[in-house]
Design an enzyme around this catalytic site. Structure first.
Site, PDB file in Angstrom:
ATOM      1  N   GLY A   1     -25.346  10.597  11.932  1.00 49.95           N
ATOM      2  CA  GLY A   1     -26.606  10.932  11.273  1.00 49.95           C
ATOM      3  C   GLY A   1     -26.806  10.177   9.971  1.00 49.95           C
TER       4      GLY A   1
ATOM      5  N   GLY B   1     -29.334  10.793   7.704  1.00 54.47           N
ATOM      6  CA  GLY B   1     -30.267  11.521   6.830  1.00 54.47           C
ATOM      7  C   GLY B   1     -29.669  11.625   5.432  1.00 54.47           C
ATOM      8  CE1 TYR B   2     -33.696  12.582   1.271  1.00 58.31           C
ATOM      9  CE2 TYR B   2     -34.172  14.303   2.873  1.00 58.31           C
ATOM     10  CZ  TYR B   2     -34.606  13.352   1.978  1.00 58.31           C
ATOM     11  OH  TYR B   2     -35.946  13.159   1.785  1.00 58.31           O
ATOM     12  CB  ALA B   3     -25.969  15.423   4.875  1.00 58.84           C
TER      13      ALA B   3
ATOM     14  CB  VAL C   1     -24.601  11.689  18.914  1.00 56.74           C
ATOM     15  CG1 VAL C   1     -23.397  12.541  19.289  1.00 56.74           C
ATOM     16  CG2 VAL C   1     -24.286  10.768  17.743  1.00 56.74           C
TER      17      VAL C   1
ATOM     18  CD  GLU D   1     -43.373  20.399  -0.683  1.00 60.20           C
ATOM     19  OE1 GLU D   1     -42.719  19.876   0.228  1.00 60.20           O
ATOM     20  OE2 GLU D   1     -43.127  20.233  -1.895  1.00 60.20           O
TER      21      GLU D   1
ATOM     22  CD  GLN E   1     -30.976  20.750  -5.921  1.00 54.00           C
ATOM     23  OE1 GLN E   1     -30.481  20.853  -7.029  1.00 54.00           O
ATOM     24  NE2 GLN E   1     -31.969  21.505  -5.563  1.00 54.00           N
TER      25      GLN E   1
ATOM     26  CE  LYS F   1     -41.351  17.364  -3.526  1.00 59.26           C
ATOM     27  NZ  LYS F   1     -41.544  18.266  -2.484  1.00 59.26           N
TER      28      LYS F   1
HETATM   29  P1  NAD Z   1     -39.045  28.126   6.261  1.00 51.92           P
HETATM   30  O1  NAD Z   1     -38.231  28.782   7.306  1.00 51.92           O
HETATM   31  O2  NAD Z   1     -38.564  28.107   4.891  1.00 51.92           O
HETATM   32  O3  NAD Z   1     -40.523  28.789   6.230  1.00 51.92           O
HETATM   33  C1  NAD Z   1     -41.184  29.182   7.421  1.00 51.92           C
HETATM   34  C2  NAD Z   1     -42.206  30.274   7.129  1.00 51.92           C
HETATM   35  O4  NAD Z   1     -42.804  30.631   8.366  1.00 51.92           O
HETATM   36  C3  NAD Z   1     -41.596  31.546   6.553  1.00 51.92           C
HETATM   37  O5  NAD Z   1     -42.363  31.966   5.460  1.00 51.92           O
HETATM   38  C4  NAD Z   1     -41.669  32.543   7.708  1.00 51.92           C
HETATM   39  O6  NAD Z   1     -41.866  33.875   7.285  1.00 51.92           O
HETATM   40  C5  NAD Z   1     -42.886  32.042   8.478  1.00 51.92           C
HETATM   41  N1  NAD Z   1     -42.849  32.413   9.904  1.00 51.92           N
HETATM   42  C6  NAD Z   1     -41.782  32.388  10.740  1.00 51.92           C
HETATM   43  N2  NAD Z   1     -42.150  32.821  11.976  1.00 51.92           N
HETATM   44  C7  NAD Z   1     -43.469  33.093  11.919  1.00 51.92           C
HETATM   45  C8  NAD Z   1     -44.418  33.562  12.866  1.00 51.92           C
HETATM   46  N3  NAD Z   1     -44.113  33.827  14.133  1.00 51.92           N
HETATM   47  N4  NAD Z   1     -45.695  33.741  12.461  1.00 51.92           N
HETATM   48  C9  NAD Z   1     -46.067  33.466  11.194  1.00 51.92           C
HETATM   49  N5  NAD Z   1     -45.203  33.034  10.256  1.00 51.92           N
HETATM   50  C10 NAD Z   1     -43.924  32.844  10.603  1.00 51.92           C
HETATM   51  O7  NAD Z   1     -39.308  26.641   6.846  1.00 51.92           O
HETATM   52  P2  NAD Z   1     -39.733  25.309   6.042  1.00 51.92           P
HETATM   53  O8  NAD Z   1     -40.868  25.571   5.128  1.00 51.92           O
HETATM   54  O9  NAD Z   1     -39.916  24.260   7.079  1.00 51.92           O
HETATM   55  O10 NAD Z   1     -38.453  24.983   5.172  1.00 51.92           O
HETATM   56  C11 NAD Z   1     -37.196  24.714   5.810  1.00 51.92           C
HETATM   57  C12 NAD Z   1     -36.135  24.486   4.745  1.00 51.92           C
HETATM   58  O11 NAD Z   1     -36.395  23.260   4.066  1.00 51.92           O
HETATM   59  C13 NAD Z   1     -36.137  25.587   3.704  1.00 51.92           C
HETATM   60  O12 NAD Z   1     -34.819  25.877   3.360  1.00 51.92           O
HETATM   61  C14 NAD Z   1     -36.866  24.985   2.538  1.00 51.92           C
HETATM   62  O13 NAD Z   1     -36.390  25.483   1.314  1.00 51.92           O
HETATM   63  C15 NAD Z   1     -36.570  23.499   2.697  1.00 51.92           C
HETATM   64  N6  NAD Z   1     -37.693  22.692   2.184  1.00 51.92           N
HETATM   65  C16 NAD Z   1     -37.749  22.475   0.849  1.00 51.92           C
HETATM   66  C17 NAD Z   1     -38.799  21.739   0.320  1.00 51.92           C
HETATM   67  C18 NAD Z   1     -38.848  21.508  -1.169  1.00 51.92           C
HETATM   68  O14 NAD Z   1     -37.842  21.754  -1.841  1.00 51.92           O
HETATM   69  N7  NAD Z   1     -39.961  21.062  -1.714  1.00 51.92           N
HETATM   70  C19 NAD Z   1     -39.797  21.223   1.165  1.00 51.92           C
HETATM   71  C20 NAD Z   1     -39.720  21.471   2.537  1.00 51.92           C
HETATM   72  C21 NAD Z   1     -38.662  22.233   3.040  1.00 51.92           C
END
Ligand code: NAD
Length: 403
Positions: A12, A14-16, A83, A170, A320, A379
């Site tokens: 992989g 990616g970041y890691a 893989v 976002e 991060q 950001k």
């Molecule tokens: P997430 O899992 O954090 O958020 C998904 C959201 O969808 C949750 O609020 C959840 O309650 C909702 N959800 C789940 N099932 C649902 C349903 N059936 N109906 C309606 N809502 C539902 O996913 P993500 O936003 O893709 O983030 C993934 C990871 O990546 C997280 O750990 C996040 O912190 C990280 N991330 C960080 C950043 C940043 O730091 N700027 C940006 C993108 C992602």
């Protein structure tokens, strides 16, 4: 000190994976290791910028760079392949380009979309999990907005976003920047566009204070986004998302359906490891997995526990922590090869920022809450730093967000 040249294989880019690669290239001499990096693309993509590609505020090429830019050809063999299997007992990785043997394995295979088995979701919605899926999401909106010129069907101008997590919010922040421009170009009245975000939980972005998440909500609402909070999506079909409101099912109609409500670690994890949940495997203090002291799991395929005993919870997967895990893995491997003491991984949480388009955002940085332009600026600093940390200052300058 060991004089045996170890075969280290990283899965992989990616970041890691790339952070581990860069760290190992720095830490280890030519005589100590023979590194192989295997990645399915010849490029690395900035996963945290995908919502921008999906909304059309950046071109996909802006968020990628060739992995060769960070490969030291004297120390590392870079193989572009997928893989297919990991055989931990014979220490062989099977790929679409043949088998690769290892002494030490770093599994950093990243994340993919998780639909939680919701009926029709995989078929009837786009996700934002790779440059390819982000481009599909963008193409869908552009196709339907163009189609509206003929069809005059309001559903062509309706967008429904599933989930108000980081990705959903976002993405919405970028959409409210890009859609008015798309509407101008197509001579569509922006007021005819409908954007709905459906979130199962009663509040959004619970990791932030009410002040910050309220600010984000108000800002997006002021740009026309409608939120349905406390509203789970139970199905998706060609009309829209089926949601549950007061125990009754209703359809939020939209021809533009984007699912941002879940991610999981790579599916190869379940196929090749025991004790995996949603593609993540619990790692020990030294980032190896139970029973295999030569197999490290880092980034979105790993569950690094915060705390001990019953109260232990995995840290959320972020770029991060993925980068810190990669850097630390390189240190651990070099310490082990040199017979030195291994320091356990300690997560250094510098904070988080959630962008709301190019000029707005919310966040907590070094414990201090920020919002508005300062969060948007932070950001850009975080995004640029991620490129520079892995790719060095030149890549940070050319690919970062300040040119
Ligand atoms: P997430 O899992 O954090 O958020 C998904 C959201 O969808 C949750 O609020 C959840 O309650 C909702 N959800 C789940 N099932 C649902 C349903 N059936 N109906 C309606 N809502 C539902 O996913 P993500 O936003 O893709 O983030 C993934 C990871 O990546 C997280 O750990 C996040 O912190 C990280 N991330 C960080 C950043 C940043 O730091 N700027 C940006 C993108 C992602």
């Amino acid at each position: 000190m060991s004089f045996e040249r170890k075969k280290i294989v990283i899965l992989g880019g990616g970041y890691a994976g790339l952070s581990a690669l860069v760290g190992l290239q720095k830490e280890l001499g030519l005589s100590e290791a023979d590194i192989t990096l295997i990645n399915k693309n010849e490029y690395h993509y900035e996963a945290t910028w995908l919502h921008e590609t999906a909304a059309g505020t950046i071109n996909w090429e802006d968020g990628v760079y060739p992995i060769n830019k960070v490969v030291d050809n004297m120390k590392t063999n870079f193989v572009v392949a997928e893989v297919t299997k990991i055989d931990k007992d014979s220490q062989v990785v099977e790929t679409t380009k043949g088998n690769v043997e290892y002494d030490i394995l770093i599994v950093a295979l990243g994340f993919e979309s998780e639909t939680f088995g919701i009926e029709g979701m995989a078929e009837h919605a786009e996700s934002i999990t790779s440059p390819q899926t982000a481009l599909k999401a963008r193409a869908l909106v552009e196709k339907n907005f163009n189609n509206y010129l003929e069809s005059k069907d309001k559903n062509d101008l309706a967008i429904v976003v599933g989930g108000a997590g980081f990705t959903g919010i976002e993405y919405l922040g970028e959409l409210v920047d890009s859609l008015p421009i798309l509407c101008d170009n197509l001579d569509i009245n922006y007021d005819d566009v409908s954007i709905t975000c459906v979130e199962a939980m009663p509040s959004m972005l619970p990791m932030f204070s009410e002040d910050l998440s309220g600010y984000a909500k108000k800002y997006l609402e002021s740009k026309g986004v409608k939120f349905l909070l406390g509203t789970p999506i139970v199905a998706a079909n060609e009309e829209g998302f089926v949601v549950k409101i007061n125990d009754k099912e209703e359809t939020v109609k939209a021809n533009n359906r984007i699912w941002t409500a879940g991610v999981r670690g790579n599916k190869l994890m379940e196929e090749n490891f025991d004790g995996v949940m949603r593609g993540r495997i619990i790692v020990k203090d030294d980032l190896t997995i139970e029973g295999y002291d030569n197999v490290y799991a880092i980034g979105d395929v790993s569950a690094v526990m915060n705390g001990t005993g019953e109260n232990a919870r995995p840290y959320p997967t972020t770029a991060q922590i993925a980068m810190q895990l990669g850097e630390h893995t390189a240190k651990i491997i070099s310490a082990k090869l040199r017979g030195k003491k291994v320091e356990p991984f300690v997560y250094d949480d510098k904070g988080t920022v959630c962008s709301l388009g190019a000029k707005n955002g919310i966040g907590v940085v070094y414990g201090k809450e920020i919002k508005g332009k300062s969060a948007a600026f932070m950001k850009k600093v975080i995004d640029t730093r991620a490129v520079a940390k892995i790719g060095g200052p030149v890549l940070g300058f050319t690919k970062g967000k300040f040119l």
